[in-house]
Design an enzyme around this catalytic site. Structure first.
Site, PDB file in Angstrom:
ATOM      1  N   GLU A   1       3.662 -17.797 -23.314  1.00  0.00           N
ATOM      2  CA  GLU A   1       3.731 -18.529 -22.071  1.00  0.00           C
ATOM      3  C   GLU A   1       2.504 -19.647 -21.909  1.00  0.00           C
ATOM      4  O   GLU A   1       2.987 -20.760 -22.085  1.00  0.00           O
ATOM      5  CB  GLU A   1       3.533 -17.783 -20.901  1.00  0.00           C
ATOM      6  CG  GLU A   1       3.747 -18.593 -19.419  1.00  0.00           C
ATOM      7  CD  GLU A   1       3.552 -17.686 -18.417  1.00  0.00           C
ATOM      8  OE1 GLU A   1       3.857 -18.332 -17.191  1.00  0.00           O
ATOM      9  OE2 GLU A   1       3.003 -16.540 -18.351  1.00  0.00           O
TER      10      GLU A   1
ATOM     11  N   ARG B   1       0.844  -1.156   0.072  1.00  0.00           N
ATOM     12  CA  ARG B   1       0.229  -0.064  -0.005  1.00  0.00           C
ATOM     13  C   ARG B   1       0.866   1.301  -0.055  1.00  0.00           C
ATOM     14  O   ARG B   1       0.271   2.359  -0.436  1.00  0.00           O
ATOM     15  CB  ARG B   1      -1.012   0.070   1.206  1.00  0.00           C
ATOM     16  CG  ARG B   1      -1.861  -1.053   1.436  1.00  0.00           C
ATOM     17  CD  ARG B   1      -2.849  -0.825   0.310  1.00  0.00           C
ATOM     18  NE  ARG B   1      -3.770  -2.425   0.225  1.00  0.00           N
ATOM     19  CZ  ARG B   1      -4.937  -2.403   1.288  1.00  0.00           C
ATOM     20  NH1 ARG B   1      -4.979  -1.421   1.841  1.00  0.00           N
ATOM     21  NH2 ARG B   1      -5.618  -3.546   1.377  1.00  0.00           N
TER      22      ARG B   1
ATOM     23  N   HIS C   1       4.463 -10.005 -21.626  1.00  0.00           N
ATOM     24  CA  HIS C   1       4.615 -11.401 -21.571  1.00  0.00           C
ATOM     25  C   HIS C   1       3.871 -11.966 -23.074  1.00  0.00           C
ATOM     26  O   HIS C   1       2.705 -11.577 -23.280  1.00  0.00           O
ATOM     27  CB  HIS C   1       3.668 -11.838 -20.597  1.00  0.00           C
ATOM     28  CG  HIS C   1       4.392 -11.600 -18.979  1.00  0.00           C
ATOM     29  ND1 HIS C   1       4.565 -10.161 -18.730  1.00  0.00           N
ATOM     30  CD2 HIS C   1       4.679 -12.518 -18.155  1.00  0.00           C
ATOM     31  CE1 HIS C   1       5.395 -10.328 -17.504  1.00  0.00           C
ATOM     32  NE2 HIS C   1       5.385 -11.635 -17.118  1.00  0.00           N
TER      33      HIS C   1
ATOM     34  N   GLY D   1      -0.274 -10.699 -17.022  1.00  0.00           N
ATOM     35  CA  GLY D   1      -1.754 -11.596 -16.968  1.00  0.00           C
ATOM     36  C   GLY D   1      -2.170 -12.614 -17.877  1.00  0.00           C
ATOM     37  O   GLY D   1      -1.098 -13.124 -18.455  1.00  0.00           O
TER      38      GLY D   1
END
Length: 338
Positions: A194, A64, A191, A164
């Site tokens: 994968e 945070r 990404h 994601g």
């Protein structure tokens, strides 16, 4: 002597050890599904890639404050240094923190930037940062993230990625965010390849990706391999991650040898070391079993690094000697990208 290493693919949120995560969660009033170190370690025993993503979101939302973000950089920098790292290109995911908890962009970016400075001062380890979007991120939030990332370019930001679940949707909605980053001097490092194959990789390449995080499914397509080699795109390979998320069933089935045989430069990385129970030394041990030497991995890391030229030149001088196995200067390394 521990061989010098470059790491280009580590999620700082996934590098937090269970004891530290519990401490941060309690301080910030966040309730985790496990409230002991042993419980968190059990939680990290993923059943599949979807399970991993669910746990990652749940646990990393504990962060945070600027001090939280600073601390995770410094803590992992020490771990990586102890395994021989001399250059670290680390990933953090600011959009989730802004969206889920209303944390300010500057709180996040200042914390990570200050952590990189502290890592250099305390451990002599150069850290650069590549903020990550995520598939499914609201387009306006993605574009804001790209804009802020460019604003912090002189404070350690060197690229923009997207992570994601590849199967959740295409990259096309984020074309403008990617362009904002590229126009501001931050290359695209997504990404891809994968959990998904050709279409995901080709889309990333078409959007100007200079590196692919993972990219291992390219081994299934000779035409993609040729394009990747011709464009000089480096793949950031993470062996243990691939095994833990189930995208590779066992080490002998890993496509890393086929990628290297095709001439693809493959850096070696931890991805989410605390969550996967690994470290940089362990990943290099696995890579060596698959035919990748310390010098190979270092050269690929150097070729894929997005840092400023002066840093590249300094890091090049620390490379493992490919002939003797000792640490020494590189005389015939890859051409450095400006």
């Amino acid at each position: 002597m521990i061989s010098k290493k470059i790491e280009l693919h580590v999620h700082l949120e996934g590098s937090i050890r269970p004891a530290t995560l519990l401490e941060i969660a309690r301080r910030n009033g966040e309730v985790l599904p496990a409230n002991t170190v042993d419980g968190l370690e059990e939680l990290y025993r993923f059943t599949d890639f979807r399970h991993f993503l669910d746990v990652w979101v749940m646990t990393t939302n504990c962060l945070r404050t600027a001090d939280d973000f600073r601390r995770v950089v410094v803590d992992y920098a020490k771990q990586a240094r102890d395994h021989g790292a001399v250059y670290l290109e680390a990933i953090f995911s600011p959009a989730e923190r802004v969206q889920d908890h209303g944390i300010g962009w500057d709180e996040i970016y200042t914390g990570y930037s200050e952590g990189a400075i502290e890592a250099q001062e305390r451990f002599g380890l150069t850290v650069r940062l590549t903020p990550d979007l995520y598939r499914g991120c609201p387009v306006e939030l993605a574009e804001a993230c790209a804009t802020v990332s460019v604003r912090y370019r002189d404070r350690g930001m060197v690229g923009l990625g997207i992570g994601g679940n590849e199967l959740q949707g295409p990259l096309e909605p984020y074309r403008k965010a990617i362009q904002i980053a590229q126009d501001g001097g931050l290359p695209f490092v997504p990404h891809a390849g994968e959990a998904a194959g050709r279409q995901s990789i080709q889309e990333a390449l078409n959007l100007g990706a200079v590196r692919l995080r993972h990219g291992i499914r390219a081994a299934d397509d000779p035409h993609l391999l040729t394009e990747i080699v011709e464009r000089g795109v480096v793949l950031d390979v993470c062996p243990t991650s691939n095994l833990r998320t189930g995208v590779v069933k066992h080490l002998a089935a890993h496509p890393l040898p086929r990628l290297r045989d095709a001439g693809v430069a493959c850096s070696i990385n931890t991805d989410d070391p605390a969550m996967f129970g690994t470290d940089l030394g362990r990943e290099h041990e696995l890579a060596s079993q698959l035919g990748v030497t310390a010098a190979d991995a270092y050269a690929a890391g150097l070729a894929g690094a997005l840092c400023e030229e002066a840093v590249k030149e300094r890091v090049a001088g620390m490379a493992p000697d490919p002939f003797s196995g000792r640490n020494g200067p590189v005389h015939n390394g890859p051409r450095l990208r400006s």
